[in-house]
Write a protein that holds these residues in place. Structure first.
Motif, short mmCIF file in Angstrom:
data_model
loop_
_atom_site.label_atom_id
_atom_site.label_comp_id
_atom_site.label_asym_id
_atom_site.label_seq_id
_atom_site.Cartn_x
_atom_site.Cartn_y
_atom_site.Cartn_z
N ALA A 39 6.28 -40.24 3.33
CA ALA A 39 6.23 -41.69 3.18
C ALA A 39 6.83 -42.17 1.87
O ALA A 39 7.36 -43.29 1.79
CB ALA A 39 4.78 -42.17 3.31
N ASP A 40 6.76 -41.34 0.83
CA ASP A 40 7.29 -41.76 -0.47
C ASP A 40 8.78 -41.48 -0.64
O ASP A 40 9.34 -41.71 -1.71
CB ASP A 40 6.50 -41.10 -1.61
CG ASP A 40 6.64 -39.58 -1.62
OD1 ASP A 40 7.33 -39.03 -0.72
OD2 ASP A 40 6.07 -38.94 -2.52
N SER A 42 10.24 -38.51 -0.49
CA SER A 42 10.48 -37.09 -0.75
C SER A 42 10.50 -36.34 0.58
O SER A 42 10.13 -36.90 1.62
CB SER A 42 9.38 -36.51 -1.66
OG SER A 42 8.12 -36.61 -1.03
N GLU A 70 10.57 -31.20 -6.63
CA GLU A 70 9.30 -31.80 -7.04
C GLU A 70 8.19 -30.75 -7.03
O GLU A 70 7.28 -30.79 -7.86
CB GLU A 70 8.96 -32.95 -6.10
CG GLU A 70 7.88 -33.87 -6.60
CD GLU A 70 7.84 -35.16 -5.80
OE1 GLU A 70 6.78 -35.44 -5.22
OE2 GLU A 70 8.87 -35.88 -5.75
#
Length: 211
Positions: A39-40, A42, A70
């Protein structure tokens, strides 16, 4: 980002899909890669050099929207095709999955034409790829293979800016098939449908049928 799995962890579905693709002979050795966008922005992607028939939760790398690593549970490197996944998620922000396989038929059909598009036969299976016209004229784009994947990604971006693809798929000549979709299930379906179409094309040519 939490690396511990939950029942909704999308890596579990990627592991199952990768095992299935491996069993079909589409991801032999350590070939191919799968990713899913979060959702972000990534996305998890398979780590480089891992057998797709034996993936574990640690065999994924989390890539930030800007392309930086990340999180990596096993300290592994991301797939060599990460640049293509990142590009496709940026160009098609509704996409939540991107799959890349190395099947025999995808490489054979990439050699059927000298140009940069491959006409697909007007089979019923095209409906599963979103093509609902009667007797459709549908093509899949073909890109030349290069050692540097970033170069391939650059050509994809340039071409799609001028000519958007008819379907959510592309071929890299002598390399493999890549699809992207709005869900993990849809991406798996696209792979299966295109493999069917490619096998039909190879079988038709061997039988002397004009496609």
């Amino acid at each position: 980002m939490e690396l511990n799995p939950t029942i909704a962890d999308p890596r579990l579905q990627l592991i199952a899909t990768a095992r299935y693709f491996y069993q079909q002979g589409w991801m032999v050795g350590t070939a191919g890669n799968l990713s899913t966008r979060l959702a972000d922005g990534s996305f998890w992607i398979t780590a480089s050099g891992k057998s797709k028939g034996e993936l574990l939760l640690n065999d994924f790398v989390l890539i930030a929207p800007d392309g930086k690593i990340e999180a990596s549970a096993s300290q592994g490197l991301p797939s060599a095709e990460t640049a293509i996944h990142q590009l496709l998620y940026r160009l098609f922000p509704e996409s939540l999955a991107c799959y890349h396989i190395h099947s025999i038929e995808s490489n054979l059909v990439s050699r059927l034409v000298e140009g940069d598009t491959l006409p697909l036969p007007p089979l019923e299976m095209l409906k599963g790829l979103g093509v609902w016209q009667e007797n459709p004229c549908c093509v899949i784009p073909i890109f030349a293979n290069h050692l540097q994947v970033a170069q391939i990604a650059g050509y994809i971006e340039q071409r799609f800016a001028v000519t958007p693809p008819q379907i959510s798929a592309l071929l890299i000549r002598d390399h493999g098939l890549t699809v992207w979709a709005c869900s993990l299930e849809a991406a798996r379906n696209y792979i299966e449908l295109l493999d069917y179409i490619f096998r039909y094309m190879v079988a038709a040519i061997r039988s002397g049928i004009n496609i």
